[in-house]
Motif scaffolding. Sequence first.
Motif, mmCIF file in Angstrom:
data_model
loop_
_atom_site.group_PDB
_atom_site.id
_atom_site.type_symbol
_atom_site.label_atom_id
_atom_site.label_comp_id
_atom_site.label_asym_id
_atom_site.label_seq_id
_atom_site.Cartn_x
_atom_site.Cartn_y
_atom_site.Cartn_z
ATOM 1 N N PHE A 1 0.803 -1.227 0.000
ATOM 2 C CA PHE A 1 0.000 0.000 0.000
ATOM 3 C C PHE A 1 0.840 1.283 0.000
ATOM 4 O O PHE A 1 1.973 1.314 0.459
ATOM 5 N N SER A 2 0.231 2.357 -0.512
ATOM 6 C CA SER A 2 0.967 3.581 -0.847
ATOM 7 C C SER A 2 1.610 4.261 0.348
ATOM 8 O O SER A 2 2.696 4.835 0.234
ATOM 9 N N ALA A 3 0.939 4.254 1.510
ATOM 10 C CA ALA A 3 1.496 4.947 2.678
ATOM 11 C C ALA A 3 2.856 4.384 3.054
ATOM 12 O O ALA A 3 3.755 5.138 3.459
ATOM 13 N N VAL A 4 3.011 3.070 2.916
ATOM 14 C CA VAL A 4 4.283 2.426 3.268
ATOM 15 C C VAL A 4 5.358 2.836 2.262
ATOM 16 O O VAL A 4 6.508 3.115 2.628
ATOM 17 N N LYS A 5 4.993 2.910 0.998
ATOM 18 C CA LYS A 5 5.948 3.332 -0.045
ATOM 19 C C LYS A 5 6.347 4.803 0.165
ATOM 20 O O LYS A 5 7.519 5.168 0.016
ATOM 21 N N LEU A 6 5.368 5.634 0.504
ATOM 22 C CA LEU A 6 5.656 7.046 0.736
ATOM 23 C C LEU A 6 6.536 7.223 1.976
ATOM 24 O O LEU A 6 7.452 8.054 1.985
ATOM 25 N N ARG A 7 6.268 6.436 2.996
ATOM 26 C CA ARG A 7 7.110 6.471 4.208
ATOM 27 C C ARG A 7 8.563 6.121 3.847
ATOM 28 O O ARG A 7 9.508 6.765 4.310
ATOM 29 N N TRP A 8 8.736 5.110 2.999
ATOM 30 C CA TRP A 8 10.079 4.695 2.580
ATOM 31 C C TRP A 8 10.766 5.829 1.819
ATOM 32 O O TRP A 8 11.950 6.118 2.052
ATOM 33 N N LEU A 9 10.049 6.479 0.911
ATOM 34 C CA LEU A 9 10.634 7.563 0.116
ATOM 35 C C LEU A 9 11.094 8.712 1.000
ATOM 36 O O LEU A 9 12.198 9.251 0.815
ATOM 37 N N ILE A 10 10.262 9.080 1.963
ATOM 38 C CA ILE A 10 10.634 10.194 2.861
ATOM 39 C C ILE A 10 11.851 9.817 3.702
ATOM 40 O O ILE A 10 12.756 10.632 3.933
ATOM 41 N N ALA A 11 11.900 8.569 4.142
ATOM 42 C CA ALA A 11 12.994 8.133 5.023
ATOM 43 C C ALA A 11 14.300 7.906 4.275
ATOM 44 O O ALA A 11 15.381 8.086 4.848
ATOM 45 N N ASN A 12 14.224 7.542 2.988
ATOM 46 C CA ASN A 12 15.421 7.070 2.288
ATOM 47 C C ASN A 12 15.902 7.935 1.129
ATOM 48 O O ASN A 12 17.007 7.720 0.637
ATOM 49 N N VAL A 13 15.104 8.897 0.682
ATOM 50 C CA VAL A 13 15.497 9.713 -0.470
ATOM 51 C C VAL A 13 15.579 11.176 -0.033
ATOM 52 O O VAL A 13 14.562 11.799 0.292
ATOM 53 N N ALA A 14 16.811 11.712 -0.031
ATOM 54 C CA ALA A 14 17.041 13.067 0.485
ATOM 55 C C ALA A 14 16.214 14.114 -0.257
ATOM 56 O O ALA A 14 15.655 15.030 0.355
#
Length: 513
Positions: free
Chosen positions: A150-163
């Motif tokens: 689901f999208s929230a998990v993907k968005l969480r990953w992007l915020i945490a891992n992509v400067a």
Amino acid sequence: MVGSGKFGPLVGAIDEGTSSARVLLFKVETSEVVCFHQVEIRQIYPQEGWVEQDPMEILEAVRECLARTVEKLQALGGSPSDIVALGVTNQRETTIVWNRKDGKPLHNAIVWLDMRTSSTVDELLDKVPNKTRNKNYLKPLCGLPLSPYFSAVKLRWLIANVARVREAVKGGNCLFGTVDTWLLWNLTGGINGGQHVTDVTNASRTMLMNIETLRWDSKLCSFFEIPSEVLPEIRSSCEIYGHLTEGVLKGVPLSGCLGDQQSALVGQQCLERGQAKATYGTGCFLLYNTGTVFVDSTHGLLTTVAYQTGRDATPVYALEGSVAIAGAALGWLRDNMEMIASAKESEKLASEVENTGDVYFVPAFSGLYAPYWNQEARGVICGITEDTQQSHIVRATLEAVCFQVRDILGAMNNDCGIPLQKLRVDGGMTENRLLMQLQSDLIGLEIIKPRMAETTALGAAMMAACAVGKWDIKTVEVPMESIRYEPKIGVDERDMRYSKWKMAVERSFGWDT
């Protein structure tokens, strides 16, 4: 715009899927496709288990499809002025983030079947109160279990891992959307006033929307640490979101939006409680219309919004079960094992044997979805003997799709208490007649396959035309010719084969620990 040309009023559907983008034109209140254009979309695999796409490639493919479809219409003697509205249907959960100032993506789109967020899910499970690590902790609010899907998990990953994403969020310049939102924002103006919107069906797949209020939920946003400023406005599935600001169709309203599986449910006209459809593509998706009541599944299914026909309309809900690997298993046979030259060849090869030779294949390449939700499962082939041939494995691959559908239908029956009488089907794999007969045999139900294959696009077209007063979806039934399949085996054989399947599933658990 009022259609009065050769074909009368037409409605268009933008169908942006996992493997291609398409635009189709339908005659209003019919299932007749006048013309269409399709462009393949490249998938990018940065490392094992990661699946991405280029958001600009998606957008340009849609623009090309719009232009080429109009050219084909004109070549047939039609006019762009005949097109009264456009709808959008899309691959769901696929996550895109972009800069609101320049409109450029901040990262490639993370595709729905990407598994990089497994570690993110583990971290989120640690946040569940009382250290229960209950993956269904948020299900009463959003209808969904914690999953990489689901999208929230993907968005969480992007915020945490992509400067770049993190900095854009901090600076207030980050916009998030699923594919529908990305397309609607760009097609209605982009940086020059584009509408940052989504519909209830796509929002219901993010884990951020409250399944009852149909609004972004502050508790959910807080749990995932996602600022609400990045989120689009949630709208119904059937209203004017904006108008095209470019190309020969400039000024045409964009007025329908549905996630692809919900769009297929509408296109199959499963508009009454107790009706269901299965779409066979890369994965396989079953949706069961539960009416205006949302059912909280106790058997591993998801609660989702089926559609909402206007801002003030009561939403219709569905139970959904997802099979991660359906057509993708044939792709594996073709590309990795080189057992078949094409997916079409699977029917011929599997027909060379009368049965699977007691071989069972569980294609859990990246875990199992509904009703198991087991991320650690991996693929197994059981029952191989010295007599096993390629044909047996190919046939077992087709049966694996059918058994997974039976898993989900059993859960749906248990949750709703109303056993299905028949199953409507669509998607590319339904062209395989052996697969459809096996499906009927292994679930014991009549299978109904419309001869018109474009039911997913049709659903979005129906909603778009309805929003501008050109299609009464509640009273106008679209006639469709269908192919029907009836079961040819008895209950005892059906249940015996299913019990063997369940044994094979158990053996797939716990491999990726």
